[in-house]
Design an enzyme around this catalytic site. Structure first.
Site, PDB file in Angstrom:
ATOM      1  N   HIS A   1       7.953   8.704  -3.543  1.00  0.00           N
ATOM      2  CA  HIS A   1       7.961   8.697  -5.135  1.00  0.00           C
ATOM      3  C   HIS A   1       6.749   9.901  -5.394  1.00  0.00           C
ATOM      4  O   HIS A   1       6.870  10.439  -6.505  1.00  0.00           O
ATOM      5  CB  HIS A   1       7.722   7.853  -5.675  1.00  0.00           C
ATOM      6  CG  HIS A   1       8.470   6.828  -5.523  1.00  0.00           C
ATOM      7  ND1 HIS A   1       9.983   6.845  -5.722  1.00  0.00           N
ATOM      8  CD2 HIS A   1       8.834   5.356  -5.142  1.00  0.00           C
ATOM      9  CE1 HIS A   1      10.873   5.764  -5.556  1.00  0.00           C
ATOM     10  NE2 HIS A   1       9.845   4.770  -5.131  1.00  0.00           N
TER      11      HIS A   1
ATOM     12  N   ASP B   1      16.238   4.173   0.674  1.00  0.00           N
ATOM     13  CA  ASP B   1      15.598   3.113   0.130  1.00  0.00           C
ATOM     14  C   ASP B   1      16.166   2.817  -1.343  1.00  0.00           C
ATOM     15  O   ASP B   1      16.734   3.638  -1.864  1.00  0.00           O
ATOM     16  CB  ASP B   1      14.122   3.957  -0.516  1.00  0.00           C
ATOM     17  CG  ASP B   1      13.053   2.978  -0.843  1.00  0.00           C
ATOM     18  OD1 ASP B   1      12.021   2.538  -0.277  1.00  0.00           O
ATOM     19  OD2 ASP B   1      13.166   2.613  -2.234  1.00  0.00           O
TER      20      ASP B   1
ATOM     21  N   HIS C   1      15.210   2.754  -4.388  1.00  0.00           N
ATOM     22  CA  HIS C   1      14.633   3.669  -5.395  1.00  0.00           C
ATOM     23  C   HIS C   1      15.143   5.069  -5.197  1.00  0.00           C
ATOM     24  O   HIS C   1      15.034   5.226  -3.953  1.00  0.00           O
ATOM     25  CB  HIS C   1      13.199   3.203  -5.662  1.00  0.00           C
ATOM     26  CG  HIS C   1      12.853   1.854  -5.778  1.00  0.00           C
ATOM     27  ND1 HIS C   1      12.381   0.908  -4.745  1.00  0.00           N
ATOM     28  CD2 HIS C   1      12.874   1.064  -7.044  1.00  0.00           C
ATOM     29  CE1 HIS C   1      12.139  -0.158  -5.444  1.00  0.00           C
ATOM     30  NE2 HIS C   1      12.323  -0.172  -6.810  1.00  0.00           N
TER      31      HIS C   1
ATOM     32  N   ASP D   1      14.223  -2.065   0.881  1.00  0.00           N
ATOM     33  CA  ASP D   1      14.297  -2.841  -0.339  1.00  0.00           C
ATOM     34  C   ASP D   1      15.738  -3.059  -0.867  1.00  0.00           C
ATOM     35  O   ASP D   1      15.840  -3.717  -2.124  1.00  0.00           O
ATOM     36  CB  ASP D   1      13.187  -2.417  -1.422  1.00  0.00           C
ATOM     37  CG  ASP D   1      13.208  -0.589  -1.203  1.00  0.00           C
ATOM     38  OD1 ASP D   1      13.896  -0.167  -0.821  1.00  0.00           O
ATOM     39  OD2 ASP D   1      12.145  -0.293  -2.084  1.00  0.00           O
TER      40      ASP D   1
HETATM   41 ZN   LIG Z   1      11.514   1.375  -2.896  1.00  0.00          ZN
END
Ligand SMILES: [Zn+2]
Length: 308
Positions: free
Chosen positions: A122, A159, A161, A243
């Protein structure tokens, strides 16, 4: 051929507030799960400043250093914190990623897993966010391209996200293919299919909330893997977040441990076809401790079984 495991105790010195999902115990659980496996265990070096500066400006590094607290915590945003040990941890995480590239490209090992925190995907060019300080996967890719002179590198980010940071850091990089799947809608909100980069080398694969391993496999087989084969990278970097697991508290996908084994085995099989099996995997998210540990073990187990 062997699989390397790169980590460092400094990665446990990045502390977050009580109750924060990106906690020290995550890495402890992953390392415990990998005990007893026949891995080449490597102490991660500190990254060189030049490694960081391939993707982040000097002003960003200076800001982090200035804000590093002598004690207590510095709040960057509602998710992202600096503790006194955070920069050391982040330099080890980046250093592990770079050293893993060196080891895989020298042929010392076939592939490598970096058990590191803080995570990285991120972190944008000059913005720390989403628990991340340095873009570990992107700087590993840039190191492979600029230091080792590879022609093409691919990053695959599974991931849950969106890898907005990796996308940002490699947006203009025609030599890097970025494939990132993510639940959508979900924080950080980016990652639509029409975000394709300056050179059409970014492939975003949004997945609907509530979908599971079958949908993931379909999307990867239909869109991601043909693109990966066609790009013919000399190295594949994996942003390995766990996740998307059904047990994870931060998202609503329903992957099982065997789905992480499946995607790892598929990526390794493609790597064997096109780049001598060269894969570097870096840990990103995963916030249910038991699911994280089991999934990371399944991931590393597939790295160890990978064909060359
Ligand atoms: Zn994540």
């Amino acid at each position: 051929m062997t699989t390397a495991l790169l980590t460092h105790a400094d990665c446990l010195m990045h502390v977050t507030p009580d109750g924060h999902p990106e906690q020290v115990a995550r890495l402890e659980h992953v390392l415990h799960a990998l005990e007893g496996m026949d891995l080449k265990r490597v102490t991660a070096p500190l990254a060189a400043e030049d490694d960081i500066l391939r993707v982040h400006p000097a002003s960003y590094l200076a800001d982090l250093r200035r804000n590093l607290p002598a004690d207590g915590l510095h709040t960057i945003d509602a998710d992202t914190y600096l503790s006194p040990g955070s920069l050391h941890a982040a330099f080890r995480a980046a250093g592990a990623s770079v050293r893993a590239v060196d080891m895989v490209l020298s042929g010392e090992v076939q592939n490598a897993f970096c058990a590191i925190r803080p995570p990285g995907h991120h972190a944008e060019t000059d913005t720390a966010m989403g628990f991340c300080l340095f873009g570990n996967a992107a700087l590993a890719a840039k190191h492979a391209l600029d230091h080792h002179g590879l022609k093409r590198v691919a990053v695959v980010d599974f991931d849950v996200h969106h890898g907005n940071g990796t996308q940002d850091l490699l947006w203009d990089e025609a030599r890097a293919l970025v494939i990132t799947s993510q639940q959508m809608p979900l924080w950080p909100g980016t990652g639509r299919a029409d975000e394709t980069g300056a050179h059409d080398t970014i492939l975003n694969l949004p997945l609907p909330p509530g979908s599971g391993g079958a949908e993931m496999r379909r999307v990867y087989q239909q869109d991601a893997f043909p693109r990966l084969r066609a790009f013919k990278p000399d190295l594949i970097v994996i942003s390995a977040g766990f996740d998307a697991h059904a047990s994870d508290p931060l998202a609503q996908l329903y992957w099982k441990t065997e789905d992480f084994a499946w995607i790892t085995a598929q990526i390794c099989a493609i790597a064997a076809e096109i780049c001598g099996g060269r894969v570097v995997s870096v840990l990103e998210g995963g916030y249910d401790l038991a699911a994280l540990a089991a999934s990371a073990r399944a991931h590393v187990d597939e790295l160890m079984k990978a064909p060359s």
